[in-house]
Every structure is written in C-alpha cells, then in structure tokens.
Design an enzyme around this catalytic site. Structure first.
Site, PDB file in Angstrom:
ATOM      1  N   LYS A  49      26.595 -66.122  11.670  1.00  0.00           N
ATOM      2  CA  LYS A  49      27.690 -65.231  11.274  1.00  0.00           C
ATOM      3  C   LYS A  49      27.247 -63.793  11.464  1.00  0.00           C
ATOM      4  O   LYS A  49      26.207 -63.367  10.954  1.00  0.00           O
ATOM      5  CB  LYS A  49      28.084 -65.441   9.812  1.00  0.00           C
ATOM      6  CG  LYS A  49      29.284 -64.569   9.392  1.00  0.00           C
ATOM      7  CD  LYS A  49      29.627 -64.728   7.935  1.00  0.00           C
ATOM      8  CE  LYS A  49      28.821 -63.835   7.037  1.00  0.00           C
ATOM      9  NZ  LYS A  49      29.244 -62.401   7.080  1.00  0.00           N
ATOM     10  N   ASP A  56      32.745 -62.163  11.792  1.00  0.00           N
ATOM     11  CA  ASP A  56      33.465 -62.031  10.523  1.00  0.00           C
ATOM     12  C   ASP A  56      33.824 -60.561  10.286  1.00  0.00           C
ATOM     13  O   ASP A  56      33.168 -59.865   9.523  1.00  0.00           O
ATOM     14  CB  ASP A  56      32.591 -62.574   9.389  1.00  0.00           C
ATOM     15  CG  ASP A  56      33.310 -62.578   8.059  1.00  0.00           C
ATOM     16  OD1 ASP A  56      34.561 -62.556   8.042  1.00  0.00           O
ATOM     17  OD2 ASP A  56      32.620 -62.598   7.019  1.00  0.00           O
ATOM     18  N   LYS A  78      37.247 -59.717   9.665  1.00  0.00           N
ATOM     19  CA  LYS A  78      38.427 -59.744   8.780  1.00  0.00           C
ATOM     20  C   LYS A  78      39.508 -58.762   9.230  1.00  0.00           C
ATOM     21  O   LYS A  78      39.974 -57.913   8.472  1.00  0.00           O
ATOM     22  CB  LYS A  78      38.025 -59.448   7.337  1.00  0.00           C
ATOM     23  CG  LYS A  78      37.013 -60.429   6.744  1.00  0.00           C
ATOM     24  CD  LYS A  78      36.649 -60.059   5.327  1.00  0.00           C
ATOM     25  CE  LYS A  78      35.623 -61.007   4.731  1.00  0.00           C
ATOM     26  NZ  LYS A  78      34.295 -60.912   5.389  1.00  0.00           N
ATOM     27  N   ASP A  95      45.563 -55.493  10.615  1.00  0.00           N
ATOM     28  CA  ASP A  95      46.175 -54.324  11.246  1.00  0.00           C
ATOM     29  C   ASP A  95      47.537 -54.759  11.778  1.00  0.00           C
ATOM     30  O   ASP A  95      47.995 -55.865  11.501  1.00  0.00           O
ATOM     31  CB  ASP A  95      45.263 -53.807  12.374  1.00  0.00           C
ATOM     32  CG  ASP A  95      45.405 -52.300  12.607  1.00  0.00           C
ATOM     33  OD1 ASP A  95      46.560 -51.823  12.676  1.00  0.00           O
ATOM     34  OD2 ASP A  95      44.376 -51.618  12.717  1.00  0.00           O
ATOM     35  N   THR A 149      35.165 -64.027  -2.173  1.00  0.00           N
ATOM     36  CA  THR A 149      34.443 -64.716  -3.249  1.00  0.00           C
ATOM     37  C   THR A 149      33.963 -63.754  -4.327  1.00  0.00           C
ATOM     38  O   THR A 149      33.541 -64.188  -5.403  1.00  0.00           O
ATOM     39  CB  THR A 149      33.239 -65.493  -2.683  1.00  0.00           C
ATOM     40  OG1 THR A 149      32.458 -64.618  -1.862  1.00  0.00           O
ATOM     41  CG2 THR A 149      33.714 -66.678  -1.851  1.00  0.00           C
ATOM     42  N   ARG A 199      21.889 -64.978   1.842  1.00  0.00           N
ATOM     43  CA  ARG A 199      20.664 -64.590   1.147  1.00  0.00           C
ATOM     44  C   ARG A 199      19.749 -65.741   0.733  1.00  0.00           C
ATOM     45  O   ARG A 199      18.516 -65.584   0.796  1.00  0.00           O
ATOM     46  CB  ARG A 199      21.030 -63.695  -0.051  1.00  0.00           C
ATOM     47  CG  ARG A 199      21.393 -62.289   0.387  1.00  0.00           C
ATOM     48  CD  ARG A 199      22.057 -61.463  -0.692  1.00  0.00           C
ATOM     49  NE  ARG A 199      23.468 -61.790  -0.822  1.00  0.00           N
ATOM     50  CZ  ARG A 199      24.352 -61.015  -1.466  1.00  0.00           C
ATOM     51  NH1 ARG A 199      23.945 -59.882  -2.031  1.00  0.00           N
ATOM     52  NH2 ARG A 199      25.609 -61.373  -1.531  1.00  0.00           N
TER      53      ARG A 199
END
Length: 225
Positions: A30, A57, A59, A62, A113, A206
C-alpha cells in the site's frame, strides 16, 4: 482466504525498498499520500517491476471528471487497486468505476478507522447513532456505482458482508495484533477477526514496519489468513 497488504507508510522510497527486501513473500504494497507525494510514479513502477501489486491509497474525492482522470492515470501506471471516497457521491463513484474497469480494482472508503461516532456526526452534520449502519449505507452506494468493493473497519465487516453479499472486496485497515497498541486508530481488529468476519484483504502497517523482525510478523499474520 484473505490477502495481506503491507502499508508502506515510511519516509522515503529507499526505506520502502529496504523494508521490501526483508519481506521475500511480499505480494501487495500500500502506497499512501506521503510516500507517493515524495517519490511519485517511479515508486509504483519499481514495485510493479519487483512483482508486487500496488494498492494506491489516495482516497480521491473531487468532481467526477477529475477523479475519473486520476483513476485513468493510476490504471495506466499499473496500479492494481486504488481508493476513492464514498462521500464523493454516486456520480463521482460511477465515473471512477467506468475509468477503472476492468484493469484496476477500485474500492470506496466508507469511514476512516480513526473516526468515532462524534467525528462522523461532525462531518455529516447529523446524528450517527451507529457507525456500522452508516458504513453499510456508504458501501451500498459504492456497490451500486460499480466499484469492486469498499474499505472499512473490521468492526463493520459482518454487517457489510450481509449488505453487499459474497462477491465485493472488503479491505480492512486498522489491523492490530493482540499485543499491539492502537496508536491513532480507534476501531481495530486482529487479522483473524477480520478474516472470520468476511474481509478479503487486510492492510497491516506499523505492526510489521516497526517490528524488530518484519518478516517474522508477516509470516505470523499470513498463517491466519
């Protein structure tokens, strides 16, 4: 069986590829806004040349024509999956889906999230008594517009699977191991929980990227998918 995507939320391309070298089983990477802005399309091409599928990613949210052009550019770049934001509405989502098909898997972001009910209420300007129901509403919007699937918290996956049926992809970020800290995520689940509830892809950052032995953690997660 779900697929494991590693979130390369690192500072540079050099750091990203150093980590990739430590993950010989890597199938998906990603690439988010920070790394993409710093390194650009060359980073995506390099991952593709290494046989790694890229989940871009960004997002997008527009006007329909701009998002469609961005999706086209990502498709031409060789991106395997990309995100648009469901709050962009049906026309934007449909234009993006037309630009993506059939080469690029486009998934719609429902609720981040990190969002709490209070956050969603502030964003939408109305009461949001149940984040799951709101995520399901946005997921149906994405499905009706022709997207391949959605991105959602693992806590909403069961409800989304009931709403969407078995075919659409459900991509779950905010994955944490039982011993991991939540950091800035508020709605997290373990890899096993996400898969059991119906996720097709899980995104892990992470817990892998900050591990002393990233390859070991990668293998441990892959074993439960």
């Amino acid at each position: 069986m779900a697929e494991l995507i590693v979130a390369f939320d690192v500072a540079s391309g050099r750091e990203a590829f150093a980590l990739a070298e430590r993950l010989p089983q890597l199938q998906w990477a990603k690439v988010g806004p920070v790394l993409f802005v710093r390194e650009g399309p060359a980073l995506v091409r390099e991952f593709a040349q290494r046989g790694v599928q890229v989940f871009l990613d960004l997002k997008w949210h527009d006007i329909p024509s701009v998002v469609a052009e961005a999706v086209t550019a990502a498709r031409d770049l060789g991106v395997a999956m990309a995100t648009v934001h469901c709050l962009g509405g049906h026309e934007m989502l449909a234009a993006a889906a037309r630009a993506a098909a059939p080469d690029l898997a486009l998934v719609g972001v429902t609720l981040l999230t990190s969002h709490t009910p209070a956050d969603a209420e502030q964003i939408l300007g109305r009461g949001v008594p149940d984040l799951g129901l709101e995520a399901a509403r946005l997921a149906r919007l994405a499905s009706n517009a022709g997207l391949r699937g959605v991105v959602a918290s693992g806590q909403e996956v069961t409800l989304l699977r009931e709403a969407l049926g078995p075919a659409p992809w459900i991509v779950v970020p905010g994955i944490r191991l039982p011993q991991s800290a939540g950091d800035d995520q508020t709605r997290t689940v373990t890899p096993a929980e996400a898969v059991r509830r119906g996720a097709t892809h899980i995104v892990v950052g992470r817990p892998i990227t900050r591990a002393a032995d990233p390859a070991l953690v990668y293998r441990q997660i892959a074993e439960v998918l």
